[in-house]
Design a protein around this motif. Sequence first.
Motif, PDB file in Angstrom:
ATOM      1  N   ALA A  58       0.832  -1.207   0.000  1.00  0.00           N
ATOM      2  CA  ALA A  58       0.000   0.000   0.000  1.00  0.00           C
ATOM      3  C   ALA A  58       0.870   1.261   0.000  1.00  0.00           C
ATOM      4  CB  ALA A  58      -0.903  -0.011   1.234  1.00  0.00           C
ATOM      5  N   PRO A  59       0.306   2.363  -0.542  1.00  0.00           N
ATOM      6  CA  PRO A  59      -0.943   2.409  -1.327  1.00  0.00           C
ATOM      7  C   PRO A  59      -0.693   1.994  -2.771  1.00  0.00           C
ATOM      8  CG  PRO A  59      -0.045   4.610  -1.078  1.00  0.00           C
ATOM      9  CD  PRO A  59       0.869   3.705  -0.316  1.00  0.00           C
ATOM     10  N   ARG A  60      -1.674   1.381  -3.388  1.00  0.00           N
ATOM     11  CA  ARG A  60      -1.568   0.935  -4.773  1.00  0.00           C
ATOM     12  C   ARG A  60      -2.811   1.363  -5.544  1.00  0.00           C
ATOM     13  NH1 ARG A  60       2.818   0.630  -3.066  1.00  0.00           N
ATOM     14  NH2 ARG A  60       4.264  -1.156  -3.126  1.00  0.00           N
ATOM     15  N   ILE A  61      -2.609   1.724  -6.810  1.00  0.00           N
ATOM     16  CA  ILE A  61      -3.687   2.260  -7.649  1.00  0.00           C
ATOM     17  C   ILE A  61      -4.050   1.229  -8.712  1.00  0.00           C
ATOM     18  CG2 ILE A  61      -4.372   4.104  -9.219  1.00  0.00           C
ATOM     19  CD1 ILE A  61      -2.135   5.799  -7.780  1.00  0.00           C
ATOM     20  N   PHE A  62      -5.255   0.713  -8.649  1.00  0.00           N
ATOM     21  CA  PHE A  62      -5.777  -0.203  -9.672  1.00  0.00           C
ATOM     22  C   PHE A  62      -5.689   0.448 -11.035  1.00  0.00           C
ATOM     23  CE2 PHE A  62      -9.688  -1.325 -12.120  1.00  0.00           C
ATOM     24  CZ  PHE A  62      -9.377  -2.641 -12.421  1.00  0.00           C
ATOM     25  N   ASN A  63      -5.106  -0.247 -12.004  1.00  0.00           N
ATOM     26  CA  ASN A  63      -5.030   0.240 -13.383  1.00  0.00           C
ATOM     27  C   ASN A  63      -6.202  -0.333 -14.172  1.00  0.00           C
ATOM     28  OD1 ASN A  63      -1.546   0.733 -14.397  1.00  0.00           O
ATOM     29  ND2 ASN A  63      -2.581   1.305 -12.515  1.00  0.00           N
ATOM     30  N   GLY A  64      -7.111   0.529 -14.624  1.00  0.00           N
ATOM     31  CA  GLY A  64      -8.212  -0.014 -15.387  1.00  0.00           C
ATOM     32  C   GLY A  64      -9.331   0.960 -15.643  1.00  0.00           C
ATOM     33  N   ASN A  65     -10.388   0.435 -16.222  1.00  0.00           N
ATOM     34  CA  ASN A  65     -11.626   1.166 -16.489  1.00  0.00           C
ATOM     35  C   ASN A  65     -12.715   0.640 -15.564  1.00  0.00           C
ATOM     36  OD1 ASN A  65     -10.566   2.667 -18.682  1.00  0.00           O
ATOM     37  ND2 ASN A  65     -10.950   0.955 -20.075  1.00  0.00           N
ATOM     38  N   ILE A  66     -13.503   1.549 -15.034  1.00  0.00           N
ATOM     39  CA  ILE A  66     -14.681   1.193 -14.242  1.00  0.00           C
ATOM     40  C   ILE A  66     -15.900   1.473 -15.104  1.00  0.00           C
ATOM     41  CG2 ILE A  66     -15.980   1.648 -12.134  1.00  0.00           C
ATOM     42  CD1 ILE A  66     -13.308   2.823 -10.996  1.00  0.00           C
ATOM     43  N   ASN A  67     -16.621   0.434 -15.470  1.00  0.00           N
ATOM     44  CA  ASN A  67     -17.804   0.563 -16.325  1.00  0.00           C
ATOM     45  C   ASN A  67     -19.042   0.581 -15.429  1.00  0.00           C
ATOM     46  OD1 ASN A  67     -16.207   0.206 -18.806  1.00  0.00           O
ATOM     47  ND2 ASN A  67     -15.970  -1.896 -18.100  1.00  0.00           N
TER      48      ASN A  67
END
Length: 544
Positions: free
Chosen positions: A167-176
């Motif tokens: 931590a801290p970590r940032i999710f890499n992606g798209n939120i639909n």
Amino acid sequence: MNKFFACLIALCIVTGAATGQQQVLTTTFAGGNGQMGNCFDIAATGGSDVTICGFDCSPLASGTFDIEVYTHTAAGSYAGSQNIPANWTLAGSATGIPGTVGTPMPTTISLAVVIPAGQTQGFYVTFTNGNVAYTNGTNLGGVYASDSNISFYEGTGHSYPFGSNFAPRIFNGNINYTVGTGGCAAPPPPPWQTNSAISSLDVGGTQGSAFSGAVSQACQGGLMNLNSLSTAGTMTDIAVTLAPHGPSMLGSNANNTVNIDIFDPSFFSFNGGTPNFAGLLRMVAHPGVFVFPIPTATPLVGSAQQVALDASNGDGYTLSQAPQANVTAGGLLTYAHADDGFIVQLINQLPLCGGTYTEFYGATFGDICSQSNGWASFGAGSTDFSATAAEWQAAGEGRFGLGSDLEPNNYGTVTLAVNGPAMSGDPGASMLTMSYSNITEWGTGGLGVTSYDLIFNGPQGNEIANFTTDGTWSAQAVVVGMSKGASGTHPALVSFDSLSGAGPQAGSVNDSWLEENPTGMIPNVTGFSNISWPTTFGDMCIVN
């Protein structure tokens, strides 16, 4: 055939999203780190209920993956439950999903998770046979990305399942997601057109995806080719603009995605002549394959998209991808350093351009190595985070700058620029500036803020310039100076503070000039900011 522009004339572009229509919030695809999965929170912060429909993620390495998505069973944040499997509900899973580094990878897992207005929901997205890509964060539980409806928060990384914490970590992606509780309508078409057998266009072989456009770069005066393919005899033309491409531009529909701005004043038909299609293009029979050299004499940005008549497509035509070509006179390289890492860059290649070589103790080098721990080197890199003068004197490569255990992967920036022809030393060399800006001492949470420029073949020779430190440095050892390494000669260590303002100091051609402090930053009572070697050799040093 005029369907290509029918939507444009009718202005059939959706400017807002109604309830039930899927929307997308992108976190980032910067990567830089990874583990098997991410926990994170999403909140409905726009005053309305929202429904989370699914996620696109990104792998740390390309491959085929099995994916699981969990929801935190109780309402509210997942915090405190990241290592407790009993507190989670499996929302869906998928197997054999292909993914490519840096590219959105649909999980194919359909969700319908309602988050009431003002409430928060925890999620856990994980691979079971590989690592997702994520980015190191700076504020656990802080908002990282948001729009008018939802907010995404920095979370944690985990081994599978619900294992070790990072931590801290940032999710890499798209939120639909959709606004409201009416379920998830079909997602919008992908924002980028891709190539097909009947209509294919690329620059230098670069291929985009349905979620990322293809961009190719070349240095001014370099080689860059436009490659066009279609079935021989198919009627085609290429729409060209001297402007960037973009996602889902005006005129896109379910059958074709337009990715160039056809209303840009620079728009022209590649085939030229009297238009015979939609009043803008002149369709002619394609030879099957052709290659066109793109002019690179001057900097430019251009994009193009091929149109091929295709009776099997509902529109009557099929578009290619829309490659973008960037021709540049040179720019700034910003390093993405890992902890205790190094990066080698060729001086005459992108993104720099225009460089030849640099000079160090009379030897010439076509590349230069930037160390995450503060120095430039020639001929080799090092992952060593310790800092002693003896190491610099015995190294198999030349070293220049500051050496310590630094943390540029989390704080500050490191850049490299070609500044034109050499202003000292070898006249055929290039002047380079490697800048370490606001870097910090490792493990201090951002303390010991230090900046300096490493200038090669500049007006003052080779120079450590604009040196500043904020006075909060703690106990990490520091070495500063210049050394040819094992092939050089090594007189006694110096005090740059003592030499400040004393004028030129003489040495021998291959001498090292080094100062070492095993317990912290080197002293600077006099406030010196520049250490220069005017001849680019070790025979003269000036501190001021």
